[in-house]
Design a protein around this motif. Structure first.
Motif, PDB file in Angstrom:
ATOM      1  N   TYR A 126     -22.012  25.007   6.027  1.00 10.83           N
ATOM      2  CA  TYR A 126     -21.860  24.154   6.707  1.00 10.83           C
ATOM      3  C   TYR A 126     -20.277  24.431   7.512  1.00 10.83           C
ATOM      4  N   TYR A 127     -20.401  24.334   8.786  1.00 15.86           N
ATOM      5  CA  TYR A 127     -19.076  24.575   9.620  1.00 15.86           C
ATOM      6  C   TYR A 127     -19.190  23.912  10.834  1.00 15.86           C
ATOM      7  N   THR A 128     -17.970  23.883  11.336  1.00 12.96           N
ATOM      8  CA  THR A 128     -17.698  23.320  12.844  1.00 12.96           C
ATOM      9  C   THR A 128     -16.961  24.739  13.764  1.00 12.96           C
ATOM     10  N   GLY A 129     -17.523  25.405  14.528  1.00 10.78           N
ATOM     11  CA  GLY A 129     -17.049  26.170  15.473  1.00 10.78           C
ATOM     12  C   GLY A 129     -15.705  25.555  16.503  1.00 10.78           C
ATOM     13  N   LEU A 130     -14.964  26.238  16.391  1.00  7.78           N
ATOM     14  CA  LEU A 130     -13.646  25.769  17.089  1.00  7.78           C
ATOM     15  C   LEU A 130     -13.762  26.568  18.624  1.00  7.78           C
ATOM     16  N   SER A 131     -14.678  27.116  18.953  1.00 11.33           N
ATOM     17  CA  SER A 131     -14.787  27.490  20.214  1.00 11.33           C
ATOM     18  C   SER A 131     -16.155  27.623  20.755  1.00 11.33           C
ATOM     19  N   LYS A 132     -16.604  27.584  21.916  1.00 14.19           N
ATOM     20  CA  LYS A 132     -18.065  27.341  22.323  1.00 14.19           C
ATOM     21  C   LYS A 132     -18.755  28.811  22.241  1.00 14.19           C
ATOM     22  N   ALA A 133     -17.843  29.743  21.782  1.00 17.71           N
ATOM     23  CA  ALA A 133     -18.536  31.203  21.522  1.00 17.71           C
ATOM     24  C   ALA A 133     -19.259  31.178  20.296  1.00 17.71           C
ATOM     25  N   VAL A 134     -19.178  30.339  19.267  1.00 18.87           N
ATOM     26  CA  VAL A 134     -19.502  30.273  18.016  1.00 18.87           C
ATOM     27  C   VAL A 134     -20.937  29.510  18.015  1.00 18.87           C
ATOM     28  N   ILE A 135     -21.954  30.288  17.943  1.00 16.75           N
ATOM     29  CA  ILE A 135     -23.256  29.874  17.801  1.00 16.75           C
ATOM     30  C   ILE A 135     -24.203  30.338  16.832  1.00 16.75           C
ATOM     31  N   ALA A 136     -23.613  30.953  15.644  1.00 16.70           N
ATOM     32  CA  ALA A 136     -24.262  31.490  14.628  1.00 16.70           C
ATOM     33  C   ALA A 136     -25.187  30.327  13.781  1.00 16.70           C
ATOM     34  N   THR A 137     -25.981  30.722  12.914  1.00 18.44           N
ATOM     35  CA  THR A 137     -26.690  29.897  12.202  1.00 18.44           C
ATOM     36  C   THR A 137     -25.974  29.818  10.658  1.00 18.44           C
ATOM     37  N   ASN A 138     -25.141  30.949  10.276  1.00 20.39           N
ATOM     38  CA  ASN A 138     -24.642  30.725   8.934  1.00 20.39           C
ATOM     39  C   ASN A 138     -23.034  31.066   8.854  1.00 20.39           C
ATOM     40  N   LEU A 139     -22.443  30.930   7.891  1.00 18.10           N
ATOM     41  CA  LEU A 139     -20.769  30.673   8.314  1.00 18.10           C
ATOM     42  C   LEU A 139     -20.326  32.222   8.339  1.00 18.10           C
ATOM     43  N   ALA A 140     -20.962  33.319   7.818  1.00 16.33           N
ATOM     44  CA  ALA A 140     -20.265  34.698   7.775  1.00 16.33           C
ATOM     45  C   ALA A 140     -20.519  34.940   9.051  1.00 16.33           C
ATOM     46  N   ASP A 141     -21.649  34.779   9.799  1.00 15.82           N
ATOM     47  CA  ASP A 141     -21.810  35.242  11.231  1.00 15.82           C
ATOM     48  C   ASP A 141     -20.940  34.510  12.186  1.00 15.82           C
ATOM     49  N   ALA A 142     -20.726  33.315  11.764  1.00 15.12           N
ATOM     50  CA  ALA A 142     -19.656  32.445  12.625  1.00 15.12           C
ATOM     51  C   ALA A 142     -18.439  32.904  12.636  1.00 15.12           C
ATOM     52  N   LYS A 143     -17.949  33.207  11.539  1.00 14.57           N
ATOM     53  CA  LYS A 143     -16.684  33.931  11.316  1.00 14.57           C
ATOM     54  C   LYS A 143     -16.430  35.001  12.120  1.00 14.57           C
ATOM     55  N   LYS A 144     -17.619  35.848  12.372  1.00 14.07           N
ATOM     56  CA  LYS A 144     -17.116  36.790  12.975  1.00 14.07           C
ATOM     57  C   LYS A 144     -17.227  36.865  14.379  1.00 14.07           C
ATOM     58  N   GLN A 145     -17.761  35.668  14.916  1.00 11.70           N
ATOM     59  CA  GLN A 145     -17.749  35.017  16.372  1.00 11.70           C
ATOM     60  C   GLN A 145     -16.607  34.533  16.770  1.00 11.70           C
ATOM     61  N   GLY A 146     -15.671  34.058  15.934  1.00 14.01           N
ATOM     62  CA  GLY A 146     -14.709  33.054  16.357  1.00 14.01           C
ATOM     63  C   GLY A 146     -14.203  32.230  15.155  1.00 14.01           C
ATOM     64  N   ALA A 147     -12.971  31.334  15.597  1.00 10.70           N
ATOM     65  CA  ALA A 147     -12.565  30.750  14.579  1.00 10.70           C
ATOM     66  C   ALA A 147     -13.478  29.390  14.095  1.00 10.70           C
ATOM     67  N   VAL A 148     -13.652  29.107  12.888  1.00  8.39           N
ATOM     68  CA  VAL A 148     -14.511  28.041  12.372  1.00  8.39           C
ATOM     69  C   VAL A 148     -13.751  27.084  11.480  1.00  8.39           C
ATOM     70  N   LEU A 149     -14.182  25.775  11.130  1.00  7.87           N
ATOM     71  CA  LEU A 149     -13.843  24.973  10.289  1.00  7.87           C
ATOM     72  C   LEU A 149     -14.838  25.132   9.363  1.00  7.87           C
ATOM     73  N   ALA A 150     -14.753  25.529   8.027  1.00 10.06           N
ATOM     74  CA  ALA A 150     -15.594  25.877   6.900  1.00 10.06           C
ATOM     75  C   ALA A 150     -15.744  24.467   6.112  1.00 10.06           C
ATOM     76  N   TRP A 151     -16.015  23.302   6.559  1.00  6.58           N
ATOM     77  CA  TRP A 151     -15.875  22.338   5.833  1.00  6.58           C
ATOM     78  C   TRP A 151     -16.978  22.254   4.713  1.00  6.58           C
ATOM     79  N   GLY A 152     -17.903  22.657   4.569  1.00  7.87           N
ATOM     80  CA  GLY A 152     -18.913  22.722   3.513  1.00  7.87           C
ATOM     81  C   GLY A 152     -18.401  23.623   2.596  1.00  7.87           C
ATOM     82  N   ASN A 153     -17.663  24.684   2.649  1.00  7.95           N
ATOM     83  CA  ASN A 153     -17.205  25.592   1.640  1.00  7.95           C
ATOM     84  C   ASN A 153     -16.045  24.752   1.217  1.00  7.95           C
ATOM     85  N   PHE A 154     -15.206  24.242   1.802  1.00 10.93           N
ATOM     86  CA  PHE A 154     -14.095  23.224   1.329  1.00 10.93           C
ATOM     87  C   PHE A 154     -14.799  22.070   0.577  1.00 10.93           C
TER      88      PHE A 154
END
Length: 138
Positions: free
Chosen positions: A55-83
């Protein structure tokens, strides 16, 4: 200086601290496995198969991945599920430590409250007591 360091390192407190850190790290790994491999999957199945670690929330519109690892590669994310998982991890560790310390304090109080048995008199004291009692009768 080397001798002074050796004396410092061999003091009881330093060795106890080292043992505590090692046991704490092993305990942390066990709790992390408990949370990640047992508790969170159960919570995920109750909530419809959700995996909180992704579970994460992308901080930019460029983040459209389905999992956290790919989302982090695309840009900044809030990984609130991991938290959330790590927070649950912390709460479990804190609760277990609370229970352990509470039990230790109860045992300590029980040992302090138990009266110490009077020391057994020596053979000489027993003989002197018998002599005293005989003299009182006479």
């Amino acid at each position: 200086m080397l001798k002074e360091f050796q004396e410092f390192a061999m003091k009881g407190n330093v060795v106890d601290l080292a043992v505590g850190v090692i046991i704490g790290a092993a305990f942390g790994a066990i709790v992390a496995s408990l949370v990640g491999d047992i508790i969170m999957p159960i919570i995920g199945s109750i909530t419809g198969g959700l995996d909180f670690s992704n579970y994460y929330t992308g901080l930019s519109k460029a983040v459209i991945a389905t999992n956290l690892a790919d989302a982090k590669k695309q840009g900044a994310v809030l990984a609130w599920g991991n938290f959330l998982t790590l927070t649950l991890n912390f709460l479990i560790v804190a609760f277990v430590l609370f229970i352990v310390i509470r039990l230790m304090n109860q045992l300590k109080r029980k040992n302090e409250a138990a009266p110490a048995a009077p020391p057994k008199p020596s053979r000489e004291e027993e003989l002197l007591t018998e002599i005293r009692d005989l003299l009182k009768k006479a």
